[in-house]
Design a protein around this motif. Structure first.
Motif, PDB file in Angstrom:
ATOM      1  N   TYR A 163       0.041 -20.085 -27.775  1.00 52.68           N
ATOM      2  CA  TYR A 163       1.229 -20.447 -26.881  1.00 52.68           C
ATOM      3  C   TYR A 163       2.299 -21.184 -27.741  1.00 52.68           C
ATOM      4  CZ  TYR A 163       4.277 -22.334 -23.557  1.00 52.68           C
ATOM      5  OH  TYR A 163       5.470 -22.731 -22.786  1.00 52.68           O
ATOM      6  N   LYS A 164       1.991 -22.225 -28.577  1.00 50.28           N
ATOM      7  CA  LYS A 164       2.804 -23.016 -29.119  1.00 50.28           C
ATOM      8  C   LYS A 164       3.740 -22.286 -30.209  1.00 50.28           C
ATOM      9  CE  LYS A 164       0.007 -25.260 -32.512  1.00 50.28           C
ATOM     10  NZ  LYS A 164       0.368 -25.021 -33.926  1.00 50.28           N
ATOM     11  N   ASP A 165       3.179 -21.131 -30.908  1.00 56.12           N
ATOM     12  CA  ASP A 165       4.109 -20.425 -31.854  1.00 56.12           C
ATOM     13  C   ASP A 165       4.258 -19.105 -31.380  1.00 56.12           C
ATOM     14  OD1 ASP A 165       3.550 -22.302 -33.786  1.00 56.12           O
ATOM     15  OD2 ASP A 165       1.651 -21.550 -34.517  1.00 56.12           O
ATOM     16  N   CYS A 166       4.132 -18.609 -30.095  1.00 61.98           N
ATOM     17  CA  CYS A 166       4.345 -17.255 -29.570  1.00 61.98           C
ATOM     18  C   CYS A 166       5.947 -17.140 -28.949  1.00 61.98           C
ATOM     19  CB  CYS A 166       3.377 -16.585 -28.615  1.00 61.98           C
ATOM     20  SG  CYS A 166       3.475 -17.554 -27.046  1.00 61.98           S
ATOM     21  N   ASP A 167       6.113 -15.896 -28.618  1.00 61.96           N
ATOM     22  CA  ASP A 167       7.462 -15.669 -28.035  1.00 61.96           C
ATOM     23  C   ASP A 167       7.476 -14.399 -27.028  1.00 61.96           C
ATOM     24  OD1 ASP A 167      10.072 -16.011 -27.094  1.00 61.96           O
ATOM     25  OD2 ASP A 167      10.885 -15.140 -29.070  1.00 61.96           O
ATOM     26  N   LEU A 168       8.245 -14.506 -26.151  1.00 60.88           N
ATOM     27  CA  LEU A 168       8.261 -13.114 -25.196  1.00 60.88           C
ATOM     28  C   LEU A 168       8.662 -11.939 -26.110  1.00 60.88           C
ATOM     29  CD1 LEU A 168       7.863 -11.995 -22.285  1.00 60.88           C
ATOM     30  CD2 LEU A 168      10.273 -12.396 -22.272  1.00 60.88           C
ATOM     31  N   TYR A 169       7.855 -11.025 -26.099  1.00 56.97           N
ATOM     32  CA  TYR A 169       8.274  -9.675 -27.087  1.00 56.97           C
ATOM     33  C   TYR A 169       8.822  -8.868 -26.253  1.00 56.97           C
ATOM     34  CZ  TYR A 169       7.511  -5.918 -30.395  1.00 56.97           C
ATOM     35  OH  TYR A 169       7.646  -4.833 -31.411  1.00 56.97           O
ATOM     36  N   SER A 170       8.263  -8.239 -25.146  1.00 59.68           N
ATOM     37  CA  SER A 170       8.845  -7.417 -24.050  1.00 59.68           C
ATOM     38  C   SER A 170       8.218  -7.446 -22.751  1.00 59.68           C
ATOM     39  CB  SER A 170       8.389  -5.819 -24.733  1.00 59.68           C
ATOM     40  OG  SER A 170       6.797  -5.980 -24.432  1.00 59.68           O
ATOM     41  N   THR A 171       9.093  -7.083 -21.805  1.00 58.01           N
ATOM     42  CA  THR A 171       8.920  -6.993 -20.442  1.00 58.01           C
ATOM     43  C   THR A 171       8.794  -5.579 -19.923  1.00 58.01           C
ATOM     44  OG1 THR A 171       9.385  -9.427 -20.268  1.00 58.01           O
ATOM     45  CG2 THR A 171       9.212  -8.190 -18.267  1.00 58.01           C
ATOM     46  N   ASN A 172       7.884  -5.082 -19.219  1.00 54.95           N
ATOM     47  CA  ASN A 172       8.026  -3.876 -18.568  1.00 54.95           C
ATOM     48  C   ASN A 172       7.849  -3.887 -17.087  1.00 54.95           C
ATOM     49  OD1 ASN A 172       8.694  -2.182 -20.853  1.00 54.95           O
ATOM     50  ND2 ASN A 172       6.550  -2.936 -21.538  1.00 54.95           N
ATOM     51  N   LEU A 173       8.388  -3.123 -16.246  1.00 51.54           N
ATOM     52  CA  LEU A 173       8.015  -2.825 -14.917  1.00 51.54           C
ATOM     53  C   LEU A 173       6.874  -1.836 -14.668  1.00 51.54           C
ATOM     54  CD1 LEU A 173       8.736  -3.161 -11.687  1.00 51.54           C
ATOM     55  CD2 LEU A 173      10.389  -1.295 -11.913  1.00 51.54           C
TER      56      LEU A 173
END
Length: 194
Positions: free
Chosen positions: A135-145
């Motif tokens: 969690y401390k190093d991650c980022d949102l990459y994509s979001t899908n419906l």
């Protein structure tokens, strides 16, 4: 004439004293400046890598009905260009390495008649569902419906550590109540890459 020679002697004596005093001051200051410069060089001896700006905005729209009421849902994924994701790494030669990337977010806009409900999805929404180190190093990459069933919107988001294949997928839903998006509920997380 004697007064003129005396005057010139006084001027020469004063100017040579002034030069000696100036040399002594410079000798005291110069080593301090050199020592300060060395400490600055050591502190700034860090490789800084800034990832290129992601200027893509990904938009997904869906029209649907719940109890004969028409809705429009828009998902908009984009970068905040903030350089807030920082990983401090050590190279093999013990040189410091800082890797900067930009926070990605997805804005969900639910529109019905003239009512709009908005929710922002970022990595903080999934903090309790992910491993702390990831969690401390991650980022949102994509979001899908994924789907809309009755009054629930089902989505998936992928989160990844930049420049790695370390990636997790999160399945979650948002309930629609009184034309508003309610609290996000995570149903599952799974490791999908490395």
């Amino acid at each position: 004439m004697r007064h003129l020679l005396g005057f010139m002697f006084t001027i020469l004596t004063l100017s040579s004293c002034n030069q000696i005093k100036k040399d002594k001051i410079e000798q005291r200051i110069e080593p301090k400046i050199q020592a300060d410069n060395l400490s600055v060089i050591k502190k700034e001896d860090t490789i800084k890598n800034y990832w290129a700006l992601n200027s893509d905005t990904i938009v997904d729209k869906k029209e649907f009905e719940i109890s004969n009421l028409k809705y429009s849902l828009e998902l908009k994924t984009y970068s905040l260009y903030d350089s807030l994701i920082v990983r401090n790494l050590k190279q093999e030669d013990d040189q410091n390495y800082s890797d900067y990337s930009h926070t990605m977010v997805t804005d969900l806009n639910l529109i019905s008649d003239s009512i709009t409900s908005k929710v922002r999805i970022d990595k903080s929404k999934f903090e309790k569902s992910l491993l702390t180190d990831f969690y401390k190093d991650c980022d949102l990459y994509s979001t899908n419906l994924d789907s809309i069933v009755e009054n629930k919107i089902y989505l998936t988001s992928d989160l990844a550590i930049p420049d790695t294949d370390n990636q997790w997928r999160v399945w979650y839903s948002l309930k629609i109540k009184n034309n508003q998006l309610e609290k996000l509920e995570v149903s599952n997380t799974d490791y999908v890459g490395l």
